[in-house]
Design an enzyme around this catalytic site. Structure first.
Site, PDB file in Angstrom:
ATOM      1  N   PRO A 151       4.754  -8.287   9.878  1.00  0.00           N
ATOM      2  CA  PRO A 151       4.493  -6.843   9.987  1.00  0.00           C
ATOM      3  C   PRO A 151       5.652  -6.015   9.443  1.00  0.00           C
ATOM      4  CG  PRO A 151       3.837  -7.956  11.987  1.00  0.00           C
ATOM      5  CD  PRO A 151       4.506  -8.999  11.132  1.00  0.00           C
ATOM      6  N   CYS A 152       5.279  -4.949   8.715  1.00  0.00           N
ATOM      7  CA  CYS A 152       6.310  -4.152   8.036  1.00  0.00           C
ATOM      8  C   CYS A 152       6.765  -2.954   8.869  1.00  0.00           C
ATOM      9  CB  CYS A 152       5.787  -3.677   6.687  1.00  0.00           C
ATOM     10  SG  CYS A 152       4.234  -2.766   6.813  1.00  0.00           S
ATOM     11  N   GLN A 153       6.060  -2.658   9.977  1.00  0.00           N
ATOM     12  CA  GLN A 153       6.373  -1.429  10.729  1.00  0.00           C
ATOM     13  C   GLN A 153       7.836  -1.328  11.152  1.00  0.00           C
ATOM     14  OE1 GLN A 153       3.795  -3.381  11.414  1.00  0.00           O
ATOM     15  NE2 GLN A 153       1.962  -2.165  11.084  1.00  0.00           N
ATOM     16  N   PHE A 155      10.362  -1.865   9.564  1.00  0.00           N
ATOM     17  CA  PHE A 155      11.248  -1.537   8.441  1.00  0.00           C
ATOM     18  C   PHE A 155      10.758  -0.370   7.597  1.00  0.00           C
ATOM     19  CE2 PHE A 155      10.856  -6.062   9.338  1.00  0.00           C
ATOM     20  CZ  PHE A 155      12.103  -6.271   9.901  1.00  0.00           C
TER      21      PHE A 155
END
Ligand code: SAM
Length: 392
Positions: A151-153, A155
Site C-alpha cells: 500500500p502506498c498511503q 508515502f
C-alpha cells in the site's frame, strides 16, 4: 448535544479494512452529505430518463491496451503476487508469459476481480489473502519472481506521509515474503514519493538493508505515458536480483512513447485522453492527469481527481473527473452541469491501461479504487518483459 467544533464519525460503515476516516465536524459533514444527496437525486433523475439531453453519443474508444501487451508464449517462470489489488501487475506478468502461482489480496472485491479475469488462478482473498498471516517458507526455492505493490498511503503526497509509523505500512511484510521464499527476482512498485529524499532513510532501513545481503537491488522511475498509456503517472519500481550475473543481464525498461509537444526524442507520440476515449475533436488533446490512487482516502468517492493541477488539466480536456458512472450508457444519460464529458468506470480503466475485457468487481467506488491503486498494465508488461529477458 454535539459542540460545533467536535468531530463526529461518518454514518457510512466502511467496507475497507484499511479505510481511515477524516476528522470532520458536524457542519463539515453536512456539506458532504448535501452534495452526496444532490448527486444521488441527479443520478436517479438521469436513470429515469430525466438527466438532460446527452451532449455526446455513447463513446466508442479508439485505444486498445491489448495492442501494447500482446500475449507472449509461456516462459515456464513462476510468479507469486502479493497485495494484488485489481491486478495490474498480475495482468502484465501474465501477458509477458509468466506462470501465475498465486495472488494474495485482503479486499474481497479485488480478489473477485482477479478470479473473474482468470478463473484458473489461485486467488487468496479477504482474511485468506492477508499476507501477514502467510507462512511463505513452503514456497522457498520454487519461485522465479515475487512481485507486489505494498500500500502506498503511508508515502503518498496525497496522504499524511507517516511512513513506518502508519499501520498500513506493509513493506516489512513484503521483505519477510522475499526472505522466506528467496525468489530469483523480486519486483515491488510504489508511489514516486518513496524515491524522494523524504523517505531515503525509510528505504535504506526497511528495504535496502534487510535485503541487500541476498539481493542486488535496482530502482527505476517509470512514467505511464512513456509506455503508451494516456496518463501522467510516475511510479518507482524496485528490482532485486539473486545474483550479480542476473543483475548484469538485466536492462531497465526503456520508454516507447513521448508526450505531445516533447521534441526531445523521435519516439511515437502517445495517444491523447480524448482520442483514446473516442471523444470529438475540440482542438486540444493531451494525456490524462494522474488518476487518484486508492480506496483508503478520506471517504468513498466516485471522483478520480488527485490535485488542483489535475483539475485544471481535466478542465482543458473538457472531461468531468467527478461522479464517474457505472457504465457508458449511464454516463451519457447523466449530463454534467458544464457540458464536459462524464466518464464511466470502463473509461477510467482504459485511461489506466486496462483492456475492456478486464471487468472489475464491487460497487463503483470500489472498482475505481482498484483501478486507481493499480500498476498500469502495459508498464507492468514492460517490467515483466525486462525480468524475463534477464532470466532466460
Ligand atoms: C497499491 S495496491 C496494489 C495494486 C496492485 N499491485 C496492482 O497492480 O493492481 C495495494 C493493495 O494491497 C492490499 N493490501 C493491504 N494490506 C494487505 C494485507 N495485509 N494483505 C493483503 N493485501 C493487502 C490493498 O487492499 C490494496 O489492494
Amino acid at each position: 448535544m454535539t459542540l460545533s467544533n467536535e468531530f463526529v464519525p461518518s454514518r457510512i460503515k466502511s467496507t475497507d479494512p484499511l479505510h481511515e476516516q477524516w476528522n470532520l465536524t458536524l457542519a463539515e459533514r453536512e456539506v458532504f452529505r448535501r452534495r452526496a444527496r444532490e448527486a444521488r437525486l441527479a443520478k436517479d433523475a438521469a436513470a429515469a430518463g430525466l438527466g438532460g439531453t446527452p451532449l455526446h453519443p455513447v463513446n466508442v474508444p479508439m485505444f486498445n491496451p491489448d495492442d501494447l501487451m500482446p500475449q507472449l508464449t509461456r516462459n515456464g517462470l513462476s510468479t507469486l503476487s502479493l497485495f494484488s489489488g485489481g491486478g495490474g501487475l498480475d495482468l502484465g506478468f501474465d501477458r509477458a508469459g509468466f506462470d501465475h502461482q498465486g495472488s494474495w489480496e485482503i479486499l474481497p472485491a479485488a480478489a473477485e476481480t482477479l478470479r473473474r479475469a482468470n478463473p484458473s488462478w489461485s486467488v487468496y482473498g479477504g482474511d485468506d489473502g492477508d499476507v501477514r498471516e502467510v507462512d511463505w517458507k513452503p514456497w522457498r526455492g520454487n519461485v522465479a519472481v515475487l512481485h507486489g505493490g505494498p500500500p502506498c498511503q503511508p508515502f503518498s503526497n496525497a496522504g499524511k506521509q507517516r511512513g513506518a509509523s502508519d499501520p498500513r505500512d506493509m513493506w516489512p511484510e513484503f521483505v519477510r515474503a522475499v526472505l522466506q521464499t528467496r525468489p530469483e527476482v523480486f519486483v515491488a512498485e510504489n508511489v514516486a514519493a518513496l524515491a524522494s529524499a523524504t523517505f531515503s532513510d525509510y528505504v535504506e532501513d526497511n528495504i535496502i538493508r534487510p535485503l541487500e545481503r541476498h539481493y542486488q537491488i535496482r530502482k527505476v522511475l517509470l512514467q505511464a505515458y512513456e509506455y503508451g498509456v494516456p496518463q501522467v503517472r510516475k511510479r518507482v519500481v524496485f528490482f532485486g536480483f539473486r545474483t550479480k550475473t542476473l543483475a548484469k543481464r538485466w536492462a531497465a525498461p526503456s520508454p516507447q512513447y513521448r508526450r505531445v509537444g516533447d521534441e526531445r526524442s523521435d519516439l511515437p507520440t502517445v495517444v491523447g485522453a480524448r482520442e483514446a476515449l473516442g471523444l470529438p475533436d475540440i482542438g486540444f488533446d493531451d494525456v490524462s492527469p494522474t488518476i487518484r490512487s486508492g480506496l483508503s482516502g478520506p471517504r468513498h468517492t466516485t471522483s478520480i481527481l488527485s490535485s488542483v493541477s489535475a483539475q485544471r488539466r481535466f478542465e482543458a480536456l473538457q472531461i468531468w473527473p467527478n461522479g464517474v458512472a457505472a457504465t457508458r450508457d449511464a454516463a451519457s444519460a447523466y449530463v454534467t452541469k458544464n457540458g464536459h464529458f462524464r466518464l464511466s468506470v470502463a473509461d477510467v480503466a482504459l485511461l489506466q491501461g486496462f483492456p475492456e475485457s478486464w471487468r472489475f468487481a464491487g460497487a463503483t467506488y470500489m472498482q475505481l479504487g482498484q483501478i486507481g491503486n493499480s500498476v498500469v498494465p502495459p508498464v507492468a508488461y514492460s517490467v515483466a518483459s525486462s525480468v524475463a529477458a534477464a532470466l532466460r
